[in-house]
Design a protein around this motif. Structure first.
Motif, PDB file in Angstrom:
ATOM      1  N   ARG A 158      11.471  -1.891 -16.708  1.00 51.69           N
ATOM      2  CA  ARG A 158      10.439  -1.483 -15.878  1.00 51.69           C
ATOM      3  C   ARG A 158       9.558  -2.276 -15.782  1.00 51.69           C
ATOM      4  O   ARG A 158       8.944  -2.941 -17.043  1.00 51.69           O
ATOM      5  N   GLY A 159       8.824  -2.679 -14.690  1.00 53.45           N
ATOM      6  CA  GLY A 159       7.720  -3.598 -14.494  1.00 53.45           C
ATOM      7  C   GLY A 159       8.141  -4.586 -13.807  1.00 53.45           C
ATOM      8  O   GLY A 159       7.359  -5.707 -13.311  1.00 53.45           O
TER       9      GLY A 159
ATOM     10  N   ARG B 252       0.680  -1.152  -0.148  1.00 53.51           N
ATOM     11  CA  ARG B 252       0.022  -0.025  -0.027  1.00 53.51           C
ATOM     12  C   ARG B 252       0.793   1.401  -0.030  1.00 53.51           C
ATOM     13  O   ARG B 252       0.486   2.269  -0.345  1.00 53.51           O
ATOM     14  N   THR B 253       2.151   0.999   0.669  1.00 58.69           N
ATOM     15  CA  THR B 253       2.842   2.309   0.551  1.00 58.69           C
ATOM     16  C   THR B 253       4.042   2.514  -0.386  1.00 58.69           C
ATOM     17  O   THR B 253       5.140   2.949  -0.464  1.00 58.69           O
ATOM     18  N   ASP B 254       3.765   1.468  -1.552  1.00 62.17           N
ATOM     19  CA  ASP B 254       4.787   1.387  -2.843  1.00 62.17           C
ATOM     20  C   ASP B 254       5.546   0.141  -2.615  1.00 62.17           C
ATOM     21  O   ASP B 254       5.660  -0.734  -3.586  1.00 62.17           O
ATOM     22  N   PHE B 255       6.055  -0.268  -1.426  1.00 62.57           N
ATOM     23  CA  PHE B 255       6.854  -1.461  -0.960  1.00 62.57           C
ATOM     24  C   PHE B 255       5.995  -2.280  -0.407  1.00 62.57           C
ATOM     25  O   PHE B 255       5.334  -2.012   0.370  1.00 62.57           O
TER      26      PHE B 255
ATOM     27  N   GLY C  92       7.516 -13.727 -17.080  1.00 65.67           N
ATOM     28  CA  GLY C  92       6.608 -13.134 -16.186  1.00 65.67           C
ATOM     29  C   GLY C  92       5.268 -12.354 -16.853  1.00 65.67           C
ATOM     30  O   GLY C  92       4.550 -12.901 -17.197  1.00 65.67           O
ATOM     31  N   PRO C  93       5.614 -11.067 -17.235  1.00 66.92           N
ATOM     32  CA  PRO C  93       6.587 -10.219 -17.081  1.00 66.92           C
ATOM     33  C   PRO C  93       6.768  -9.637 -15.872  1.00 66.92           C
ATOM     34  O   PRO C  93       7.839  -9.084 -15.095  1.00 66.92           O
ATOM     35  N   THR C  94       5.722  -9.840 -14.908  1.00 67.73           N
ATOM     36  CA  THR C  94       5.954  -9.460 -13.566  1.00 67.73           C
ATOM     37  C   THR C  94       6.510 -10.228 -12.612  1.00 67.73           C
ATOM     38  O   THR C  94       5.980 -10.964 -11.782  1.00 67.73           O
ATOM     39  N   THR C  95       7.834 -10.398 -12.881  1.00 67.83           N
ATOM     40  CA  THR C  95       8.743 -10.904 -11.918  1.00 67.83           C
ATOM     41  C   THR C  95      10.044 -10.196 -12.054  1.00 67.83           C
ATOM     42  O   THR C  95      10.166  -9.054 -12.536  1.00 67.83           O
TER      43      THR C  95
ATOM     44  N   TYR D  36       7.724   0.904  -9.804  1.00 68.91           N
ATOM     45  CA  TYR D  36       8.501   0.591 -10.597  1.00 68.91           C
ATOM     46  C   TYR D  36       7.655  -0.596 -11.565  1.00 68.91           C
ATOM     47  O   TYR D  36       7.761  -0.662 -12.834  1.00 68.91           O
ATOM     48  N   ARG D  37       6.944  -1.227 -10.765  1.00 68.82           N
ATOM     49  CA  ARG D  37       6.336  -2.409 -11.352  1.00 68.82           C
ATOM     50  C   ARG D  37       5.240  -1.714 -12.367  1.00 68.82           C
ATOM     51  O   ARG D  37       5.021  -2.222 -13.485  1.00 68.82           O
TER      52      ARG D  37
END
Length: 636
Positions: free
Chosen positions: A444-445, A242-245, A415-418, A453-454
């Motif tokens: 990026r992603g 929730r706070t980015d990380f 992934g690409p989300t990995t 960044y994701r």
């Protein structure tokens, strides 16, 4: 001292053979603790990719638990995970051959618990008080994987009878019981979300019969939640971005409290089930792991004071953190040591491997040939920075002519989300020891650098990931590290899509290798499985027939722009990326007389597991580059 031989980059002779690289492509995963025993899963390419539950006893003896031909592997959401659990010396596992759950009492043979021919199971949680298992069930009505039905179920161990605990959501994961079995927590999410975009944390009581009571959504919405877990004293912990990380939180009657705040990721994308990045040794001590700028760390949290203590050792990868009152176990790797199942000294953080993926004697024979990765950050489009690991070519027996710069192999992760990592990887060292530079890109992603960044990949897949791979290669060429005229690109699955986009829509790469890569986004959006059915809604745009954007970003529609040679490597039984995508791309290149090759591997799905196939794929890729990039003779 033997003098170095001189030879062109890409032609060096190396002791890191394809066989050596394949030996390291086995796997160690899902460590668990039960009493004095430590368990894990070994993936064995030499046994046709069979997964085996292995145990180490208190006296140090190691033995296989699950016998051949049983293969401990789940297929829920296609990517599986959470394939077994252990309680009181009984192993409960999913068998890949029939997708059913078995139990194996110490010293006995496996016996079947479930008999649901049309169901798959995963993410097993043992409800010992009620002699049952809690798991995720997947059903395919009329064999339709797109319309799969997922439910949270309880399974009676004695009878195999299944009872639904929760239904109605598209996906479930991470069921976890508190210490006395009176409370259950789990995650759920709905299409079009993926588990790293939006999930809900659910909690409920359990009555004596095991029925849910007072069910509520504890947290959820526009955040990704990960690994709910009850502390020994009954408080519910979880990870949220929730706070980015992805940071660590806990919930109780007074609300939600962040207990460990860092600009670092304590969670990972939930591509598989059964993941764990933290664990409790007592009500007062929590062992945590996190990744920051590509490096993993381990530490312990004093729960009464919320004071965190990072251990000094750094890792390239960490996963599967589990603990008991006396033991902490995990899977880890560094830049110079291959993956291992290891225990951790809570007081010092000292790590003691108990099982190495590569035996020490095999490692010693080739460790002098390893190239050490260099984390780099480089400028890319829109004023952004991207991340990668660069491996320079290295072989103590060889040197290149002083005027020559090495070819560069750019790797694009799936992934690409990995994310990729810097763990010792023989498949990378296979290339560097032959005189190739390797750039392993976290475009990026990628995960590991925060949600913002994701989310830069939102609507930009096939664009900025490709730009980042090109920008990283140009960055190295401008520094004088590599030959900008000899660039190759390779990737698997989503990384194969990035590879094909780079070769089709750009001219920087001279050759490429697509491992079960995507070339047709329309086919991906309409022919894939349920888990990723709406993934492209986020990566591209919500799918609609005749979408111009899906057409324009599909390499299969623009083979007339492709002039670089490409090798395709694909599993015959791939349901995630059907093989016809590779066949169509290959045929299009053949018609244009562009050098190409298509290797189809029997009895392989999305990703290769059998040693013979892994070796053949690596050797074929080297041969293809030798013919179409380096023009170097193959001497090893």
């Amino acid at each position: 001292m033997v003098s170095q031989q001189t030879g062109s980059f890409g032609s060096w002779i190396s002791p890191i053979t394809a066989d050596a690289a394949v030996a390291e492509t086995g796997s160690l995963s899902e460590p668990r603790i039960d009493g004095d025993n430590i368990y894990w899963i070994e993936g064995r390419p030499l046994e046709k990719g069979r997964n085996v539950v292995v145990a180490r006893a208190a006296d140090g003896t190691i033995r296989d638990i699950t016998p051949s031909p049983f293969n401990v592997r789940s297929q829920v959401y296609s990517y599986g995970g959470g394939a077994y659990a252990v309680s009181n010396n009984v192993v409960y596992f999913v068998n890949f051959g029939d997708n059913q759950i078995y139990q194996q009492v110490a010293g006995g043979a496996p016996t079947k618990i479930t008999s649901s021919a049309k169901s798959l199971f995963a993410d097993i949680c043992v409800d010992a008080a009620r002699n049952r298992l809690i798991a995720i069930r997947e059903e395919h009505p009329n064999g339709n994987v797109i319309k799969a039905i997922h439910t949270l179920v309880a399974i009676d161990i004695a009878t195999g009878r299944e009872a639904t605990l929760d239904s109605g959501c598209d996906f479930y994961s991470s069921p976890t019981l508190n210490a006395d079995g009176s409370r259950l927590a789990w995650l759920s999410w709905q299409h079009p979300n993926m588990p790293w975009t939006s999930t809900c944390l659910n909690a409920a009581g359990l009555d004596q019969a095991g029925t849910l009571t007072d069910q509520q959504i504890v947290q959820g919405g526009s955040e990704s939640l990960f690994q709910p877990q009850w502390s020994p004293d009954g408080r519910l912990y979880f990870i949220s971005d929730r706070t980015d990380f992805w940071n660590l939180y806990r919930w109780n009657a007074s609300g939600v409290e962040r207990v460990l705040a860092r600009d670092a990721e304590f969670g990972v994308p939930q591509w598989q089930l059964g993941l764990s990045t933290y664990a409790f040794t007592s009500p007062d001590i929590l062992i945590y792991s996190f990744v920051q700028n590509g490096t993993w760390h381990l530490g312990w949290l004093e729960i009464p004071t919320l004071i965190a203590h990072d251990y000094p050792m750094e890792f390239s990868s960490l996963s599967g953190v589990h603990a008991s009152a006396t033991t902490v176990v995990l899977r880890c790797a560094t830049m110079t040591s291959p993956p291992a199942i290891a225990t951790v000294d809570v007081n010092t953080g000292a790590v003691s491997p108990i099982k190495l993926l590569v035996p020490s004697d095999s490692l010693q024979k080739i460790q002098n040939y390893f190239s050490t990765p260099q984390p780099i950050e480089f400028p890319t489009s829109n004023g952004d920075m991207a991340h990668a690991f660069y491996y320079r070519p290295y072989n103590p027996d060889w040197q290149a002519p002083a005027s020559e710069r090495p070819p560069l192999l750019v790797k694009s992760h799936g992934g690409p989300t990995t994310a990729t990592d810097s763990a010792l990887n023989f498949s990378v060292q296979f290339w560097t020891s032959r005189g190739f530079g390797v750039l392993d890109v976290n475009y990026r992603g990628s995960t590991g650098y925060g949600r913002k960044y994701r989310e830069r990949l939102y609507g930009q897949w096939g664009v900025i990931d490709v730009v980042d791979c090109i920008s990283g290669a140009k960055f190295l060429a401008a520094r004088g590290d590599v030959d900008g005229g000899r660039l190759a690109v390779t990737g698997g699955s989503a990384g194969g899509y990035t590879t094909l986009c780079g070769l089709t829509f750009h001219t920087e790469f001279a050759v490429g290798a697509s491992y079960y890569g995507i070339s047709d986004l329309v086919a991906l959006a309409t022919e894939t499985h349920k888990f990723e059915l709406h993934y492209t809604d986020w990566l591209i745009e919500p799918f609609r027939p005749n979408s111009a954007l899906y057409y324009d970003r599909s390499p299969i529609n623009f083979t007339d722009r492709l002039s670089a040679p490409v090798i395709f490597l694909h599993g015959k039984d791939d349901q995630v990326v059907p093989i016809d995508q590779a066949q169509r791309m290959y045929s299009a290149l053949q018609r244009r007389n562009i050098p190409t090759c298509l290797l189809i591997f029997q009895d392989e799905k999305h990703g290769f597991r059998q040693s013979a196939h892994l070796r053949q794929a690596l050797e074929a890729e080297l041969l293809f580059y030798s013919m179409n990039l380096t023009r170097a003779p193959l001497t090893s």
